[in-house]
Motif scaffolding. Structure first.
Motif, PDB file in Angstrom:
ATOM      1  N   HIS A  24       0.842  -1.206   0.000  1.00 24.65           N
ATOM      2  CA  HIS A  24       0.000   0.000   0.000  1.00 24.65           C
ATOM      3  C   HIS A  24       0.876   1.255   0.000  1.00 24.65           C
ATOM      4  N   GLY A  25       0.260   2.382  -0.300  1.00 28.49           N
ATOM      5  CA  GLY A  25       0.931   3.669  -0.043  1.00 28.49           C
ATOM      6  C   GLY A  25       1.736   4.213  -1.209  1.00 28.49           C
ATOM      7  N   GLY A  26       1.611   3.582  -2.379  1.00 27.97           N
ATOM      8  CA  GLY A  26       2.289   4.114  -3.564  1.00 27.97           C
ATOM      9  C   GLY A  26       3.800   3.993  -3.477  1.00 27.97           C
ATOM     10  N   GLY A  27       4.447   4.532  -4.514  1.00 28.29           N
ATOM     11  CA  GLY A  27       5.904   4.536  -4.522  1.00 28.29           C
ATOM     12  C   GLY A  27       6.433   5.293  -3.311  1.00 28.29           C
ATOM     13  N   SER A  28       5.725   6.350  -2.908  1.00 26.54           N
ATOM     14  CA  SER A  28       6.223   7.203  -1.812  1.00 26.54           C
ATOM     15  C   SER A  28       6.362   6.419  -0.507  1.00 26.54           C
ATOM     16  N   ALA A  29       5.421   5.515  -0.235  1.00 27.06           N
ATOM     17  CA  ALA A  29       5.522   4.745   1.010  1.00 27.06           C
ATOM     18  C   ALA A  29       6.776   3.867   0.985  1.00 27.06           C
ATOM     19  N   GLU A  30       7.157   3.433  -0.212  1.00 23.17           N
ATOM     20  CA  GLU A  30       8.358   2.597  -0.277  1.00 23.17           C
ATOM     21  C   GLU A  30       9.633   3.412  -0.030  1.00 23.17           C
ATOM     22  N   PHE A  31       9.583   4.732  -0.261  1.00 21.90           N
ATOM     23  CA  PHE A  31      10.751   5.556   0.101  1.00 21.90           C
ATOM     24  C   PHE A  31      11.055   5.336   1.587  1.00 21.90           C
ATOM     25  N   SER A  32       9.982   5.312   2.392  1.00 21.27           N
ATOM     26  CA  SER A  32      10.164   5.103   3.836  1.00 21.27           C
ATOM     27  C   SER A  32      10.442   3.633   4.124  1.00 21.27           C
ATOM     28  N   SER A  89      13.903  14.316  -9.493  1.00 21.01           N
ATOM     29  CA  SER A  89      13.052  14.721  -8.370  1.00 21.01           C
ATOM     30  C   SER A  89      12.634  13.561  -7.472  1.00 21.01           C
ATOM     31  N   TRP A  90      12.454  12.346  -8.053  1.00 19.62           N
ATOM     32  CA  TRP A  90      11.959  11.244  -7.219  1.00 19.62           C
ATOM     33  C   TRP A  90      13.063  10.611  -6.380  1.00 19.62           C
ATOM     34  N   SER A  91      14.264  10.479  -6.949  1.00 21.95           N
ATOM     35  CA  SER A  91      15.344   9.951  -6.105  1.00 21.95           C
ATOM     36  C   SER A  91      15.718  10.994  -5.057  1.00 21.95           C
ATOM     37  N   TYR A 115      18.717   3.733  -6.515  1.00 23.14           N
ATOM     38  CA  TYR A 115      18.599   4.576  -7.712  1.00 23.14           C
ATOM     39  C   TYR A 115      17.171   4.539  -8.235  1.00 23.14           C
ATOM     40  N   CYS A 116      16.808   5.559  -8.988  1.00 25.24           N
ATOM     41  CA  CYS A 116      15.492   5.616  -9.638  1.00 25.24           C
ATOM     42  C   CYS A 116      15.736   5.398 -11.125  1.00 25.24           C
ATOM     43  N   ASP A 117      15.222   4.279 -11.646  1.00 24.35           N
ATOM     44  CA  ASP A 117      15.555   3.887 -13.018  1.00 24.35           C
ATOM     45  C   ASP A 117      15.046   4.906 -14.039  1.00 24.35           C
ATOM     46  N   ASN A 118      13.902   5.470 -13.765  1.00 20.71           N
ATOM     47  CA  ASN A 118      13.350   6.479 -14.681  1.00 20.71           C
ATOM     48  C   ASN A 118      12.744   7.616 -13.879  1.00 20.71           C
ATOM     49  N   GLU A 119      13.270   8.799 -14.090  1.00 24.37           N
ATOM     50  CA  GLU A 119      12.801   9.978 -13.352  1.00 24.37           C
ATOM     51  C   GLU A 119      11.669  10.628 -14.158  1.00 24.37           C
ATOM     52  N   THR A 120      10.462  10.444 -13.661  1.00 25.95           N
ATOM     53  CA  THR A 120       9.240  10.830 -14.367  1.00 25.95           C
ATOM     54  C   THR A 120       9.124  12.330 -14.592  1.00 25.95           C
ATOM     55  N   VAL A 121       9.555  13.108 -13.615  1.00 28.67           N
ATOM     56  CA  VAL A 121       9.400  14.565 -13.707  1.00 28.67           C
ATOM     57  C   VAL A 121      10.417  15.165 -14.673  1.00 28.67           C
ATOM     58  N   ALA A 137      15.990  -0.403  -6.541  1.00 27.41           N
ATOM     59  CA  ALA A 137      15.581   0.410  -7.688  1.00 27.41           C
ATOM     60  C   ALA A 137      14.107   0.791  -7.604  1.00 27.41           C
ATOM     61  N   ASP A 138      13.858   2.077  -7.840  1.00 28.26           N
ATOM     62  CA  ASP A 138      12.482   2.548  -8.033  1.00 28.26           C
ATOM     63  C   ASP A 138      12.207   2.481  -9.538  1.00 28.26           C
ATOM     64  N   MET A 139      11.307   1.588  -9.939  1.00 28.87           N
ATOM     65  CA  MET A 139      10.967   1.460 -11.365  1.00 28.87           C
ATOM     66  C   MET A 139       9.520   1.880 -11.615  1.00 28.87           C
ATOM     67  N   SER A 140       9.021   2.796 -10.771  1.00 27.29           N
ATOM     68  CA  SER A 140       7.606   3.178 -10.868  1.00 27.29           C
ATOM     69  C   SER A 140       7.192   3.559 -12.283  1.00 27.29           C
ATOM     70  N   SER A 141       8.061   4.271 -12.997  1.00 28.65           N
ATOM     71  CA  SER A 141       7.579   4.788 -14.284  1.00 28.65           C
ATOM     72  C   SER A 141       8.209   4.133 -15.503  1.00 28.65           C
ATOM     73  N   ASN A 142       8.992   3.063 -15.312  1.00 31.29           N
ATOM     74  CA  ASN A 142       9.390   2.302 -16.513  1.00 31.29           C
ATOM     75  C   ASN A 142       9.285   0.790 -16.308  1.00 31.29           C
ATOM     76  N   ALA A 154       1.749   0.969  -9.348  1.00 29.13           N
ATOM     77  CA  ALA A 154       1.153   0.315 -10.535  1.00 29.13           C
ATOM     78  C   ALA A 154       0.645   1.300 -11.585  1.00 29.13           C
ATOM     79  N   GLN A 155       0.451   2.559 -11.205  1.00 28.93           N
ATOM     80  CA  GLN A 155      -0.400   3.426 -12.025  1.00 28.93           C
ATOM     81  C   GLN A 155       0.212   3.981 -13.311  1.00 28.93           C
ATOM     82  N   LYS A 156       1.352   3.450 -13.712  1.00 25.48           N
ATOM     83  CA  LYS A 156       1.890   3.878 -15.010  1.00 25.48           C
ATOM     84  C   LYS A 156       1.707   2.732 -16.006  1.00 25.48           C
ATOM     85  N   ASN A 157       2.678   1.815 -16.040  1.00 27.43           N
ATOM     86  CA  ASN A 157       2.606   0.750 -17.046  1.00 27.43           C
ATOM     87  C   ASN A 157       1.835  -0.483 -16.608  1.00 27.43           C
TER      88      ASN A 157
END
Ligand code: PLP
Length: 424
Positions: free
Chosen positions: A76-84, A134-136, A190-196, A221-226, A244-247
């Motif tokens: 739960h909690g989106g990519g942001s919750a996983e930062f924590s 911005s995300w990393s 690392y963030c594999d793809n920086e969405t912003v 790795a944060d792969m939220s957007s790729n 999940a909300q991208k690909n």
């Protein structure tokens, strides 16, 4: 009122989904497989929900060829919750490793073990972050936010891509990274793809790998957007996560792939407290979530089913080529847009260096603010939607997620060409 077919959507997330999945979803939302119940109504512990969860997991395992020594979790909690969560869980892993080492040295002298590990936490532990957008940056800031009061010097920003010119838009070469020693490092993030910012690693960043003779580095790795846009060497990672909300599907679930041994390298909460550290909050605790087959608390089964449908559709489309097939398609679409940007340098300016250009979020500027506004307004009139850059950076961002058809990309590039010809 445009129909779905008349709209070309390039939003950065939530993102377009295959229409056939949405249509099947609309039916399942009301009456799943003629059961008389919506997927939003059934118990997350029912046999139907258990099967949906297992099938979605299996589709991900198959798409990414996830080895047996990895677990797939729904969080739960989106990519942001996983930062924590990354900080909570990986710090605990590091502490447990140090506790086991101290146990070897001091036997059952619990006082000595405690003193040694406490000292290690204060003076040795490092969390390495590659900040390329911005995300990393946000992930590293969350780590600092959590650890600052407990162990203030633990965050090591091994590279910050803004150092050269104050802006994101490049990936500094790995000789310039200052990773902490592998002995001290709890992980490299690392963030594999920086969405912003439209910055993507062209492949696995080999600079994070341990050198021969060094201790292994645990790579996150944060792969939220790729996610699912190209094959990934899962074995090179300790943890991969992505909303999940991208690909993958709709919002509400975050997929997490974690190496199984990390789920058992866990100290007791009381040991963590005694060495002056927090214990992970239960819903972010990967071990607890894994023990409960991702059902520690109520999971959005509808979202998991949608993700499964998207993945099964990818498997059906690309057959044995799996994500290699998707990669070819994603690359071809991205190339089409970048070519148009590069053909008209007097009108369009790419904002990212060539070797870091994202295939998913194609960011560029139009020559001056007036023309840029005109470009974006004109696009809207043609139902080319979701093209505004992120509010923090402005400009134009064409997001090229898996479900964006080539036909829509061509509509965009035709418009870009006409616009450029009108504004030489
Ligand atoms: C790369 C990346 N990481 C993390 C996030 C944060 O995800 P969420 O909004 O699900 O918390 C996003 C959101 O767009 C993202 O693009």
């Amino acid at each position: 009122m445009p129909t779905r077919a008349e709209v070309s959507y390039f939003g950065a997330g939530p993102a377009p989904l295959p229409t056939h999945v949405l249509e099947a979803g609309a039916k399942a939302f009301v009456n799943f497989e003629d059961s008389g119940l919506s997927l939003a109504e059934i118990s997350h512990r029912s046999p139907t929900a258990t099967k949906i969860l297992a099938d979605t997991k299996q589709a991900l395992i198959s798409l990414l060829d996830i080895p047996d020594n990895y677990e797939v979790l729904f969080m739960h909690g989106g990519g942001s919750a996983e930062f924590s969560a990354v900080v909570f869980n990986m710090v605990a892993v590091w502490i447990e490793k140090r506790r086991r080492m101290a146990e070897k040295e001091f036997g059952d002298d619990q006082g000595a073990i405690l003193r040694k590990v406490k000292q290690d936490v204060q003076h040795d532990m490092q969390l390495d972050y590659l900040v390329t957008g911005s995300w990393s940056l946000k992930a590293s800031q969350e780590a600092a936010n959590l650890l600052e009061p407990l162990t203030p010097n633990a965050i090591n920003v091994a590279t910050d891509a803004r150092d050269s010119n104050g802006k994101f838009g490049s990936i500094p070469s790995d000789e310039k990274w200052s990773l902490s020693s592998s002995k001290r490092s709890a992980f490299v993030y690392y963030c594999d793809n920086e969405t912003v910012d439209g910055v993507e690693f062209p492949g696995f960043p080999s600079g994070v790998e341990a050198q021969p003779g060094e201790e292994e580095r645990l790579v996150i790795a944060d792969m939220s957007s790729n996610f699912l846009s190209r094959p990934v060497d899962v074995q090179k990672h300790a943890v991969i996560f992505g909303g999940a909300q991208k690909n993958i599907g709709i919002t509400d679930i975050t997929l997490l792939i974690v190496r199984k041994d990390l789920l058992t390298t866990v100290p007791t909460p009381s040991f963590l407290h005694q060495v002056g550290m927090f214990s992970p909050p239960v819903v972010l605790n990967w071990s607890v979530v894994a023990k409960n087959n991702s059902l520690y608390n109520t999971m959005p089964i509808f979202s998991i089913w949608i993700a499964g449908e998207v993945m099964r559709s990818l498997l059906a489309t690309y057959g044995i080529t799996k994500l290699k097939g998707q990669e070819g398609f994603s690359d071809a679409k991205a190339r089409t847009i970048y070519q148009m940007i590069d053909w008209y340098p007097q009108v369009f300016q790419p904002v990212v260096e060539l070797n870091a250009r994202s295939r998913m979020n194609i960011c560029f500027r139009v020559k001056d603010p007036e023309t840029e506004k005109e470009f974006l307004d004109g696009a809207k009139k043609l139902n080319l939607l979701g093209l505004n850059g992120h509010r923090s950076v402005g400009g134009v961002r064409a997001s090229n997620y898996n479900a964006v058809p080539m036909q829509n990309v061509r509509k965009l590039t035709t418009y870009m060409e006409e616009f450029a010809d009108r504004n030489p």
